[in-house]
Design an enzyme around this catalytic site. Structure first.
Site, PDB file in Angstrom:
ATOM      1  N   ASP A 103      52.321  13.347 100.523  1.00 13.40           N
ATOM      2  CA  ASP A 103      51.453  14.087  99.657  1.00 13.40           C
ATOM      3  C   ASP A 103      51.019  15.351  99.442  1.00 13.40           C
ATOM      4  O   ASP A 103      49.686  15.674  98.924  1.00 13.40           O
ATOM      5  CB  ASP A 103      50.334  14.760 101.891  1.00 13.40           C
ATOM      6  CG  ASP A 103      51.075  15.282 102.139  1.00 13.40           C
ATOM      7  OD1 ASP A 103      51.564  16.488 101.609  1.00 13.40           O
ATOM      8  OD2 ASP A 103      50.819  15.481 103.121  1.00 13.40           O
ATOM      9  N   HIS A 118      59.878  10.107 100.141  1.00 14.10           N
ATOM     10  CA  HIS A 118      59.234   8.905 100.141  1.00 14.10           C
ATOM     11  C   HIS A 118      58.045   8.557  99.335  1.00 14.10           C
ATOM     12  O   HIS A 118      57.627   7.286  99.036  1.00 14.10           O
ATOM     13  CB  HIS A 118      58.268   8.782 101.648  1.00 14.10           C
ATOM     14  CG  HIS A 118      59.140   8.217 102.451  1.00 14.10           C
ATOM     15  ND1 HIS A 118      59.335   8.488 104.163  1.00 14.10           N
ATOM     16  CD2 HIS A 118      60.875   7.490 102.210  1.00 14.10           C
ATOM     17  CE1 HIS A 118      60.224   7.945 104.656  1.00 14.10           C
ATOM     18  NE2 HIS A 118      61.521   8.354 103.650  1.00 14.10           N
ATOM     19  N   CYS A 146      48.762  -2.984  85.412  1.00 17.55           N
ATOM     20  CA  CYS A 146      49.397  -2.500  84.227  1.00 17.55           C
ATOM     21  C   CYS A 146      48.541  -2.803  83.000  1.00 17.55           C
ATOM     22  O   CYS A 146      48.482  -4.224  82.715  1.00 17.55           O
ATOM     23  CB  CYS A 146      50.579  -2.672  85.068  1.00 17.55           C
ATOM     24  SG  CYS A 146      51.901  -2.113  83.608  1.00 17.55           S
ATOM     25  N   CYS A 149      51.525  -4.394  81.193  1.00 20.11           N
ATOM     26  CA  CYS A 149      52.611  -6.210  81.653  1.00 20.11           C
ATOM     27  C   CYS A 149      51.906  -7.069  82.037  1.00 20.11           C
ATOM     28  O   CYS A 149      51.755  -7.999  82.123  1.00 20.11           O
ATOM     29  CB  CYS A 149      53.497  -5.902  82.248  1.00 20.11           C
ATOM     30  SG  CYS A 149      53.388  -5.385  84.135  1.00 20.11           S
ATOM     31  N   GLY A 186      59.220  18.684 112.903  1.00 25.45           N
ATOM     32  CA  GLY A 186      57.787  17.486 112.431  1.00 25.45           C
ATOM     33  C   GLY A 186      57.405  15.773 111.853  1.00 25.45           C
ATOM     34  O   GLY A 186      56.903  15.940 111.329  1.00 25.45           O
TER      35      GLY A 186
END
Ligand code: OAD
Length: 252
Positions: A103, A118, A146, A149, A186
């Protein structure tokens, strides 16, 4: 709330590594994954939303789910836990903040050196080329394509069945195996390889502290376990460290 022995160790520590998980952003209103009622995986199936196979099967669904989460994160604010961690960074010669969160709230709170294991939900990459895409022409296509490509665009996060970014996991392992103090905050400590980092620190001789309102598979192995939410415990911890290290310098 902070045991005397832990205060002493914090006062003399030179190198600190921190691992954060979704619980650190819970008090910002960002849902965790595995909390029984409110966690994302209580409402959605990870295999339908967070794997390359799911994206190939239904790219629109996956893109829209992440777009919803991106909006949620954009409207969230860093909470006292993020702010305390940014303050703590300034109090130790070496401080590595390793996060499983995508986040970006640590950076928005002022943390400078964040290792993102991550990925980051605010970034987009090409599914085929695996390169970050900053901008693309306005389109009704979902997901957009994209511009280089023509492949499908996807969020730059790590999905199940995918490897972690090599640089990030390398830096996380290095920080965890060389720190004096390791904080696990956490996180349910069940998703590997991140879940291995507290054990790695422990085996290399670090003092390990867990902060979580609930027990985890790691709780019994931690040297210290502070039961409470990150937004309440971390500001207290930061105040203790500030006081302890000022005292330490004066006495030196
Ligand atoms: P989880 O949802 O698995 O665990 C969240 C943890 O935070 C739990 O142990 C809660 O008890 C704790 N918690 C809840 N509220 C808290 C609060 N206010 N303060 C402190 N702790 C609190 O989230 P993660 O461990 O981050 O992966 O999950 C790891 C990975 O699994 C995520 O990065 C994600 C997910 O699938 C990917 O997307 C690749």
């Amino acid at each position: 709330m902070i045991p005397e022995k832990l205060r002493e160790q914090l006062a003399k520590a030179r190198s600190v590594a921190v691992l954060t998980g979704a619980g650190v952003s819970a008090e910002s209103g960002v849902p965790t994954f595995r909390d029984a009622q409110t966690g994302l995986w209580a409402q959605f199936k990870p295999e339908e939303l967070a794997t390359p196979r799911a994206f190939r099967r239904n790219p629109k669904l996956v893109w829209e789910w992440y777009a919803w989460r991106r909006e949620l994160v954009a409207s969230a604010q860093p909470n006292p836990a993020h702010i305390a961690l940014a303050e703590l960074e300034l109090l130790f010669p070496k401080f590595n903040l390793i996060t499983q969160n995508v986040d970006g709230l640590h950076q928005r709170a002022g943390s400078q050196h964040v290792i993102e294991l991550h990925g980051n939900i605010t970034r987009t990459k090409c599914f085929d080329e695996d390169t970050v895409v900053e901008a693309w022409p306005e389109t009704d296509a979902v997901p957009p394509k994209c511009p280089k490509c023509g492949g499908l665009l996807r969020p730059d996060v790590v999905w199940f069945e995918e490897s972690l970014p090599e640089t990030a996991i390398g830096a996380a392992i290095a920080a965890s195996s060389t720190c004096d103090i390791f904080l696990s905050i956490g996180t349910s400590t069940v998703v590997y390889p991140a879940a291995e980092l507290p054990s790695l620190a422990l085996n290399r001789g670090a003092t390990v502290l867990e902060i979580n309102p609930a027990r985890t598979p790691f709780t019994d192995r931690a040297h210290f376990s502070l039961e409470g939410t990150a937004g309440v415990v971390l500001p207290v911890l930061a105040a203790v460290v500030k006081k302890g290290r000022k005292g330490g310098r004066k006495g030196a």
